[in-house]
Scaffold this active site. Structure first.
Site, mmCIF file in Angstrom:
data_model
loop_
_atom_site.group_PDB
_atom_site.id
_atom_site.type_symbol
_atom_site.label_atom_id
_atom_site.label_comp_id
_atom_site.label_asym_id
_atom_site.label_seq_id
_atom_site.Cartn_x
_atom_site.Cartn_y
_atom_site.Cartn_z
ATOM 1 N N LYS A 25 0.854 -1.194 0.000
ATOM 2 C CA LYS A 25 0.000 0.000 0.000
ATOM 3 C C LYS A 25 0.888 1.242 0.000
ATOM 4 C CE LYS A 25 -2.192 1.788 3.645
ATOM 5 N NZ LYS A 25 -2.006 3.243 3.567
ATOM 6 N N ASP A 52 -3.347 4.393 -1.898
ATOM 7 C CA ASP A 52 -4.231 4.870 -0.820
ATOM 8 C C ASP A 52 -4.166 6.389 -0.740
ATOM 9 O OD1 ASP A 52 -5.724 5.110 1.524
ATOM 10 O OD2 ASP A 52 -4.069 4.511 2.828
ATOM 11 N N LYS A 54 -7.094 8.235 -0.976
ATOM 12 C CA LYS A 54 -8.382 8.658 -0.383
ATOM 13 C C LYS A 54 -8.912 9.924 -1.040
ATOM 14 C CE LYS A 54 -7.264 6.870 4.256
ATOM 15 N NZ LYS A 54 -5.818 6.632 4.129
ATOM 16 N N ASP A 57 -13.191 15.037 -3.390
ATOM 17 C CA ASP A 57 -13.235 16.315 -4.105
ATOM 18 C C ASP A 57 -14.528 16.325 -4.916
ATOM 19 O OD1 ASP A 57 -12.404 18.698 -5.532
ATOM 20 O OD2 ASP A 57 -10.321 18.122 -5.133
ATOM 21 N N THR A 111 -10.087 4.936 10.968
ATOM 22 C CA THR A 111 -9.951 4.110 12.181
ATOM 23 C C THR A 111 -9.212 4.851 13.299
ATOM 24 O OG1 THR A 111 -8.052 3.103 11.081
ATOM 25 C CG2 THR A 111 -10.089 1.836 11.123
ATOM 26 N N ARG A 202 2.765 0.075 10.859
ATOM 27 C CA ARG A 202 3.827 0.111 11.867
ATOM 28 C C ARG A 202 4.146 -1.222 12.549
ATOM 29 N NH1 ARG A 202 1.153 5.449 14.149
ATOM 30 N NH2 ARG A 202 -0.571 4.318 13.210
HETATM 31 O O1 C5P Z 1 0.780 1.882 10.985
HETATM 32 P P1 C5P Z 1 -0.640 1.438 10.857
HETATM 33 O O2 C5P Z 1 -0.811 -0.061 10.827
HETATM 34 O O3 C5P Z 1 -1.557 2.118 11.842
HETATM 35 O O4 C5P Z 1 -1.043 1.953 9.401
HETATM 36 C C1 C5P Z 1 -2.348 1.931 8.908
HETATM 37 C C2 C5P Z 1 -2.343 2.397 7.490
HETATM 38 O O5 C5P Z 1 -3.674 2.373 7.012
HETATM 39 C C3 C5P Z 1 -1.836 3.821 7.269
HETATM 40 O O6 C5P Z 1 -1.110 3.823 6.057
HETATM 41 C C4 C5P Z 1 -3.095 4.660 7.134
HETATM 42 O O7 C5P Z 1 -2.921 5.757 6.252
HETATM 43 C C5 C5P Z 1 -4.071 3.654 6.544
HETATM 44 N N1 C5P Z 1 -5.485 3.872 6.821
HETATM 45 C C6 C5P Z 1 -6.015 3.953 8.087
HETATM 46 N N2 C5P Z 1 -7.359 4.181 8.281
HETATM 47 C C7 C5P Z 1 -8.167 4.283 7.242
HETATM 48 C C8 C5P Z 1 -7.638 4.174 5.943
HETATM 49 C C9 C5P Z 1 -6.290 3.942 5.775
HETATM 50 O O8 C5P Z 1 -5.302 3.811 9.060
HETATM 51 N N3 C5P Z 1 -9.458 4.449 7.439
#
Ligand code: C5P
Length: 226
Positions: A25, A52, A54, A57, A111, A202
């Site tokens: 991603k 990703d 998102k 617009d 989230t 992460r």
């Molecule tokens: O590091 P972590 O596991 O929290 O990363 C989650 C990834 O998912 C990030 O790249 C974040 O931009 C993406 N994301 C998110 N919530 C969403 C959509 C995408 O955390 N609703």
């Protein structure tokens, strides 16, 4: 999730990966720094890439952005469901006309948001109500699925059927650091709840040994029993 600031760091990590071990991603940070060339390289190297960005617009702009993303050969891309029905329909039309037909997914409620933060934006009701409303709208507008928390996946699966794709960030192996995620659970629980694809950043990228972390997560999923 290739959430690295420097393209060189992302590529150093990718060089150790097999396309069969995970999809990739690319989000806003890496894309703004490295641009379409990096996406084309990853696609060329055989990876399924989820772009990703998102998009959120006016319909015309989002439709054209989706067409441009599809031209890069990505496997999945996304828009914000809060952009509304017409915006999602414009995205749908653009993808339908594309050569590559990537999966088109709508983000429901981030989230990282909790009830209080959502209320501050003027949205009434619980997060779950908002997620359900936006996901139903996304389905009506022809999206292939939604991004949601793994905690909402079971309800969405029940309500929206087995064909609708559920993509869930907010994944933390047991004992993992939450960071800014508020609505999260373990990889196995997310799959049990009905998620199709897990977005994991992460817990892998910030691990001491990212390859081992990825291996452990894949092995944990393969042996999970429920
Ligand atoms: O590091 P972590 O596991 O929290 O990363 C989650 C990834 O998912 C990030 O790249 C974040 O931009 C993406 N994301 C998110 N919530 C969403 C959509 C995408 O955390 N609703």
């Amino acid at each position: 999730a290739l959430d690295y600031a420097a393209p060189s760091e992302a590529l150093a990590f990718v060089r150790r990966l097999e396309p069969a071990s995970c999809r990739l991603k690319v989000g806003k940070e890496l894309f703004v720094r490295s641009g379409p060339a990096l996406i084309e390289k990853l696609v060329h190297d055989g990876f399924d890439v989820f772009l990703d960005l998102k998009f959120h617009d006016i319909p015309n702009t989002v439709g054209k952005a989706c067409a441009a993303a599809a031209d890069l050969g990505v496997w999945m891309l996304n828009v914000h469901a809060q952009g509304g029905r017409k915006m999602m329909l414009a995205a749908r039309d653009a993808i339908a006309a594309s050569r590559t037909q990537p999966m088109l997914i709508a983000v429901t409620v981030l989230t990282s948001m909790d009830e209080q933060e959502l209320a501050e934006t003027g949205v009434a009701g619980t997060i779950e109500q908002s997620v359900l409303r936006l996901a139903a709208l996304a389905q009506q507008a022809g999206m292939d699925g939604v991004v949601c928390s793994p905690l909402e996946a079971a309800t969405l699966r029940q309500t929206l059927g087995t064909e609708f794709c559920l993509v869930t960030p907010g994944i933390r192996p047991l004992g993992g650091e939450a960071g800014d995620q508020k609505r999260f659970t373990t990889p196995a629980q997310a799959l049990h709840n009905g998620a199709d694809y897990l977005v994991i950043g992460r817990p892998i990228t910030a691990a001491q040994d990212p390859m081992q972390a990825l291996y452990d997560i894949n092995a944990g999923i393969a042996t999970a029993s429920w």
